[in-house]
Write an enzyme that holds these catalytic residues in place. Structure first.
Site, mmCIF file in Angstrom:
data_model
loop_
_atom_site.group_PDB
_atom_site.id
_atom_site.type_symbol
_atom_site.label_atom_id
_atom_site.label_comp_id
_atom_site.label_asym_id
_atom_site.label_seq_id
_atom_site.Cartn_x
_atom_site.Cartn_y
_atom_site.Cartn_z
ATOM 1 N N ASN A 86 1.001 -1.292 -0.040
ATOM 2 C CA ASN A 86 -0.022 -0.066 0.186
ATOM 3 C C ASN A 86 0.811 1.279 -0.089
ATOM 4 O O ASN A 86 1.643 1.236 0.684
ATOM 5 C CB ASN A 86 -0.810 -0.073 1.077
ATOM 6 C CG ASN A 86 -1.972 -1.030 1.241
ATOM 7 O OD1 ASN A 86 -2.090 -1.901 0.093
ATOM 8 N ND2 ASN A 86 -2.315 -1.546 2.435
ATOM 9 N N VAL A 87 0.495 2.204 -0.643
ATOM 10 C CA VAL A 87 1.251 3.605 -0.899
ATOM 11 C C VAL A 87 0.507 4.776 -0.260
ATOM 12 O O VAL A 87 1.049 5.611 -0.088
ATOM 13 C CB VAL A 87 1.417 3.973 -2.476
ATOM 14 C CG1 VAL A 87 2.058 2.881 -3.152
ATOM 15 C CG2 VAL A 87 -0.114 4.014 -2.807
ATOM 16 N N HIS A 103 6.192 -0.406 -2.627
ATOM 17 C CA HIS A 103 5.639 0.011 -3.626
ATOM 18 C C HIS A 103 5.746 1.754 -3.486
ATOM 19 O O HIS A 103 5.088 2.526 -4.391
ATOM 20 C CB HIS A 103 4.330 -0.422 -3.966
ATOM 21 C CG HIS A 103 4.226 -1.694 -4.713
ATOM 22 N ND1 HIS A 103 3.208 -2.211 -4.898
ATOM 23 C CD2 HIS A 103 5.238 -2.625 -5.188
ATOM 24 C CE1 HIS A 103 3.241 -3.642 -5.235
ATOM 25 N NE2 HIS A 103 4.631 -3.760 -5.532
ATOM 26 N N THR A 173 -3.929 -9.258 1.096
ATOM 27 C CA THR A 173 -3.323 -9.166 0.044
ATOM 28 C C THR A 173 -3.912 -10.163 -1.349
ATOM 29 O O THR A 173 -4.209 -11.259 -0.771
ATOM 30 C CB THR A 173 -1.971 -9.509 -0.038
ATOM 31 O OG1 THR A 173 -1.207 -9.402 -1.273
ATOM 32 C CG2 THR A 173 -1.573 -10.915 0.368
ATOM 33 N N GLU A 200 -11.123 -13.785 1.430
ATOM 34 C CA GLU A 200 -11.176 -14.587 0.334
ATOM 35 C C GLU A 200 -9.961 -15.471 0.055
ATOM 36 O O GLU A 200 -8.874 -15.290 0.850
ATOM 37 C CB GLU A 200 -11.291 -14.179 -1.083
ATOM 38 C CG GLU A 200 -12.635 -13.107 -1.137
ATOM 39 C CD GLU A 200 -12.577 -12.297 -2.395
ATOM 40 O OE1 GLU A 200 -11.587 -12.404 -3.131
ATOM 41 O OE2 GLU A 200 -13.901 -11.625 -2.635
#
Length: 235
Positions: A86-87, A103, A173, A200
């Protein structure tokens, strides 16, 4: 975790790229070819309505209970490092100190030569393209563009922490983007326990030792309370 703080995902239902299409895969190459044009676009307010909404969501986002639970686990000495794709910078806002933003961080700028970083508000833009005051390298947003190598300093931290890890939480993720998706696999090979927290299943589910289905904002505070109970019981 970002989605639980009100930030739309990139892929999937309601995702930014689902609406707009995948961005160009040569973003870093285009930056190198025309860094001045990159900066002129960056400093111009986006006209696209969807992108504007996305940036507004980022600006308004606040850490959720899951972020704060991780920050408390770090303060207790239980959590040693966060590796995040996450940024948005929400882990740092929540209080985590040991964060490897693989990232990048949307609130920072980075020299592509020496990897020196600055908060955006602390770096005056005097010339286009701006240059690093230390090494004169090109400066860009810290967010890693498509085609851009992961900064070596961050990647080294991620690999070192993976080697030392005895238990890894895999939170929210899709496990589709490398090299981040390969870190749990490497930890597993080295004997670490893997705990997946996700609504999920993912490509990593099969190698996880424990699986918790649900939202991280709910499950992480519960895990925090469980760890507190165990530590208090041990005296």
């Amino acid at each position: 975790m970002s989605v639980e703080s009100g930030i739309p995902p990139f892929r999937g239902s309601g995702g930014l790229w689902t609406k707009l299409g995948e961005p160009a895969m040569d973003g870093y190459t285009r930056f190198l070819a025309d860094p001045e044009g990159y900066w002129r676009n960056l400093l111009t307010e986006p006209s696209d309505e969807t992108m504007s909404e996305f940036r507004i969501a980022l600006d308004k986002a606040k850490p959720n209970p899951g972020h704060y639970a991780l920050a408390e686990l770090e303060s207790m000495g239980v959590l040693k490092r966060i590796i995040t794709q996450n940024v948005d910078g929400l882990h740092r806002t929540a209080g985590n100190q040991n964060v490897a933003e693989i990232h990048g961080n949307r609130n920072k700028l980075r020299c592509i030569e020496c990897n020196l970083r600055w908060p955006k508000d602390d770096f005056p833009i005097i010339e286009l393209p701006p240059r690093c005051p230390e090494c004169k390298g090109l400066v860009k947003g810290d967010g890693v563009a498509f085609g851009e190598p992961i900064p070596k300093d961050v990647l080294q931290v991620c690999l070192q922490e993976t080697e030392m890890c005895d238990c890894m939480l895999i939170i929210g993720t899709s496990a589709l983007v490398h090299p981040a998706a390969g870190l749990p696999q490497e930890a597993h090979i080295r004997g670490a326990s893997l705990i997946e927290i996700n609504p999920e299943s993912t490509p990593l589910t099969a190698i996880c030792d424990y699986i918790a289905r649900g939202q991280s904002g709910t499950l992480l505070p519960e895990i925090l309370e469980g760890i507190k109970f165990i530590l208090e019981s041990d005296g």
